[in-house]
Design a protein around this motif. Sequence first.
Motif, PDB file in Angstrom:
ATOM      1  N   UNK A 155      12.745   9.031 -15.912  1.00  0.00           N
ATOM      2  CA  UNK A 155      12.553   9.050 -14.458  1.00  0.00           C
ATOM      3  C   UNK A 155      13.345   7.958 -13.754  1.00  0.00           C
ATOM      4  N   UNK A 156      13.480   6.794 -14.393  1.00  0.00           N
ATOM      5  CA  UNK A 156      14.174   5.656 -13.772  1.00  0.00           C
ATOM      6  C   UNK A 156      15.326   5.227 -14.664  1.00  0.00           C
ATOM      7  N   UNK A 157      16.483   5.121 -14.064  1.00  0.00           N
ATOM      8  CA  UNK A 157      17.654   4.663 -14.808  1.00  0.00           C
ATOM      9  C   UNK A 157      17.708   3.142 -14.794  1.00  0.00           C
ATOM     10  N   UNK A 158      18.436   2.589 -15.728  1.00  0.00           N
ATOM     11  CA  UNK A 158      18.589   1.130 -15.781  1.00  0.00           C
ATOM     12  C   UNK A 158      19.541   0.665 -14.686  1.00  0.00           C
ATOM     13  N   UNK A 159      19.130  -0.399 -13.998  1.00  0.00           N
ATOM     14  CA  UNK A 159      19.958  -0.986 -12.933  1.00  0.00           C
ATOM     15  C   UNK A 159      20.329  -2.398 -13.382  1.00  0.00           C
ATOM     16  N   UNK A 210      13.592  -1.397 -12.563  1.00  0.00           N
ATOM     17  CA  UNK A 210      13.010  -1.611 -11.239  1.00  0.00           C
ATOM     18  C   UNK A 210      11.521  -1.380 -11.175  1.00  0.00           C
ATOM     19  N   UNK A 211      10.821  -1.429 -12.274  1.00  0.00           N
ATOM     20  CA  UNK A 211       9.372  -1.191 -12.338  1.00  0.00           C
ATOM     21  C   UNK A 211       8.653  -2.536 -12.349  1.00  0.00           C
ATOM     22  N   UNK A 212       7.674  -2.679 -11.470  1.00  0.00           N
ATOM     23  CA  UNK A 212       6.889  -3.909 -11.397  1.00  0.00           C
ATOM     24  C   UNK A 212       5.671  -3.787 -12.314  1.00  0.00           C
ATOM     25  N   UNK A 213       5.486  -4.779 -13.205  1.00  0.00           N
ATOM     26  CA  UNK A 213       4.349  -4.782 -14.126  1.00  0.00           C
ATOM     27  C   UNK A 213       3.236  -5.621 -13.504  1.00  0.00           C
ATOM     28  N   UNK A 223       0.838  -1.211   0.000  1.00  0.00           N
ATOM     29  CA  UNK A 223       0.000   0.000   0.000  1.00  0.00           C
ATOM     30  C   UNK A 223       0.875   1.264   0.000  1.00  0.00           C
ATOM     31  N   UNK A 224       0.381   2.289  -0.657  1.00  0.00           N
ATOM     32  CA  UNK A 224       1.122   3.547  -0.741  1.00  0.00           C
ATOM     33  C   UNK A 224       2.081   3.625  -1.916  1.00  0.00           C
ATOM     34  N   UNK A 225       2.190   2.545  -2.688  1.00  0.00           N
ATOM     35  CA  UNK A 225       3.091   2.539  -3.837  1.00  0.00           C
ATOM     36  C   UNK A 225       2.526   3.412  -4.955  1.00  0.00           C
ATOM     37  N   UNK A 226       3.389   4.185  -5.568  1.00  0.00           N
ATOM     38  CA  UNK A 226       2.990   5.001  -6.716  1.00  0.00           C
ATOM     39  C   UNK A 226       2.986   4.125  -7.976  1.00  0.00           C
ATOM     40  N   UNK A 227       1.983   4.327  -8.805  1.00  0.00           N
ATOM     41  CA  UNK A 227       1.857   3.549 -10.043  1.00  0.00           C
ATOM     42  C   UNK A 227       1.353   4.450 -11.167  1.00  0.00           C
ATOM     43  N   UNK A 228       1.575   3.979 -12.396  1.00  0.00           N
ATOM     44  CA  UNK A 228       0.927   4.542 -13.575  1.00  0.00           C
ATOM     45  C   UNK A 228       0.201   3.401 -14.264  1.00  0.00           C
ATOM     46  N   UNK A 238      12.119   1.463  -3.027  1.00  0.00           N
ATOM     47  CA  UNK A 238      11.346   2.449  -3.802  1.00  0.00           C
ATOM     48  C   UNK A 238      10.461   1.717  -4.812  1.00  0.00           C
ATOM     49  N   UNK A 239       9.454   1.028  -4.341  1.00  0.00           N
ATOM     50  CA  UNK A 239       8.611   0.277  -5.276  1.00  0.00           C
ATOM     51  C   UNK A 239       7.826   1.222  -6.197  1.00  0.00           C
ATOM     52  N   UNK A 240       7.664   0.777  -7.423  1.00  0.00           N
ATOM     53  CA  UNK A 240       6.893   1.541  -8.404  1.00  0.00           C
ATOM     54  C   UNK A 240       6.288   0.528  -9.381  1.00  0.00           C
ATOM     55  N   UNK A 241       5.064   0.795  -9.820  1.00  0.00           N
ATOM     56  CA  UNK A 241       4.391  -0.191 -10.657  1.00  0.00           C
ATOM     57  C   UNK A 241       3.741   0.384 -11.900  1.00  0.00           C
ATOM     58  N   UNK A 242       3.562  -0.484 -12.884  1.00  0.00           N
ATOM     59  CA  UNK A 242       2.800  -0.189 -14.094  1.00  0.00           C
ATOM     60  C   UNK A 242       1.638  -1.174 -14.142  1.00  0.00           C
TER      61      UNK A 242
END
Length: 611
Positions: free
Chosen positions: A86-90, A133-136, A18-23, A103-107
């Motif tokens: 916004x997010x660089x490749x790791x 690092x983006x979770x689909x 909960x609280x994770x930012x997503x697009x 720093x979780x972030x989702x699509x």
Amino acid sequence: MADNRYLHLVRQDCPLPPGTHVVAYCRDSGGDEQDRSVQQQVQTVNEYCQHYGLILEHVYSDEARSGSNSEKRNQLQDMLSDLSQRFRQIRHLDKRRAFMEKNPFGLIVWKSNRLGRDSIETTYIKADLRIRGITIVNLIPSFETGDVKMDALFEVFQQYQDEKLLEEISDNSRRGLAELVSLRDNDPSFRMFNPDWPTNDGRYLGIVPGGLPTGFKSESVLIGMRERKGAKFGGEKHYVQRMVPDHDHNLWERCYLAWKMRVEGKGIKSILEATRLYVSVSGYDRFFSNRIYTGDLEYGGKVYEKFVEPLIPLEWYEEEQKRREVRSAKHQQRVADPMLEPRRVNSRHLLTGLVYCGATEGEEHPMMADTVPEREGKRSRWDFYICSHKKNKRGTACNSPRVSAAALDQSVIENLMTHVLTHENLRPIADGLVASMSERNDDVSERIVAVQGRLDEVQKSIRQLVDAVEKMGFSTSLQARLQEREQEERKIISDLVNLQDLIVEPKELPVIGDKQLTEWIGSIRTALTSDDIEIAKQAIRQFVAKIVVNAKAGSIFYTFPLSHLSRIRTVVPTGLSTVFVPSALILPDCSLSLMYKSYRTIKYRLAHSFN
């Protein structure tokens, strides 16, 4: 619960805290039978985020866009651009996991195929997002086991299914369109809805999908009723567009004028000024490559002959395509027919493309036509031929003088009329060529017997190898030997077919009577003395191969045009009498090499023609 009308249809868990930012990204393909509309997908995403406490920053959506082409999906491109900035490749696995935990972030997408149905591109998009690092999050997951490796395997399988489904949809669409294109006026279902249609002789209706070429306009026609169950337009009348000539503002007539000017050798700029079919000259490229103006439609890899009312003869179209091929070959530095070079086709000089300089012993270089412009009160215009080798090397490579075009034309025509275009000269040449063809038949027949014997040996070897495989099993060495033999067999069969094509059946050997020979000589003489330069150029190229200029004399290389006689029927210009050409005179292209072996030469002299 009234607000959560779609929540029960999607996954019942959330991989993000909960609280994770997503697009979110939403896409539909348009139409009446799609899975979920963009509006429904957006509402579902909002319900899901509210239920699991996710913070939805932005929704990217492409409405009525196919999943097979990402270039036309602007919102997808915007999303990928925003996330990449916004997010660089790791690229370190442990660092990427640590980043995702901190720093979780989702699509969020409805299904993974919303990103695309091209498995290669979709895999690339997902990989690029995950390496950042983006979770689909798929709201309708196909398989999720909790094992990352197994989930990846299932995802690849799902992508394969999506791509196959897209291919199936595309194939069905093409088949449906092909059925519409091939619809004729005597089709029973069409006649049922159009009993008063003016024709009923099996002609095409002219139905085409997409945009229409210049010169045509659309006409609505009823072909039946829509039968899709549950579709928005189910049960309604089904109208489609058919193409018909557009005479408004003389558009159809201007299209004909453009083709006529092109056949006459006019440039694209001149055609643009006269017809104004397009804003710029670039529009005429597709215009002059479209076969529809002959009445034939090329669609789906098939040619529909007599599809619409023809605007031009097929010969006009074919000649233009030959010229286009020459221009293309020139740009790509490929070998092309020099006689179709645009400057030679449009040249006002009778012998352009035929004249060669023989001043350098053992070498022959093309001579190009040029002009010294007129100066009022001082000199008139002078047309001449100059050695291309001399001109390109600025006179240092060849010392041959310029040759008057008028003097050379006169000398060549006089010698052709006096010494070449006579029954006594051409009769033995024609008979000799026919005899040579018979001799070539014998030679080719011997080669066919030898090649057939070799083929029998190879096929016998293949049968033995197949027997060995059945008895001993399939080994690597046997496989390699079998592939070599099969490849050799294919090559020999190809050679055999080519040799068989060289054979001229006895009944096809030309029998040229004295009457036919006299008629041909008469027509060529008429053409050479005609005031129309185009007629004379067509005639002289039928039997003259080249004219070699050396000092004040030269040689004309010519033959009796057995293979060219078949082309006289293509265009019979005004002033050139028609020549009757029996089918026996039409030889395969392979006779051309024989003709060159049988060229005769005559000598001629020029006076007061050099500078």
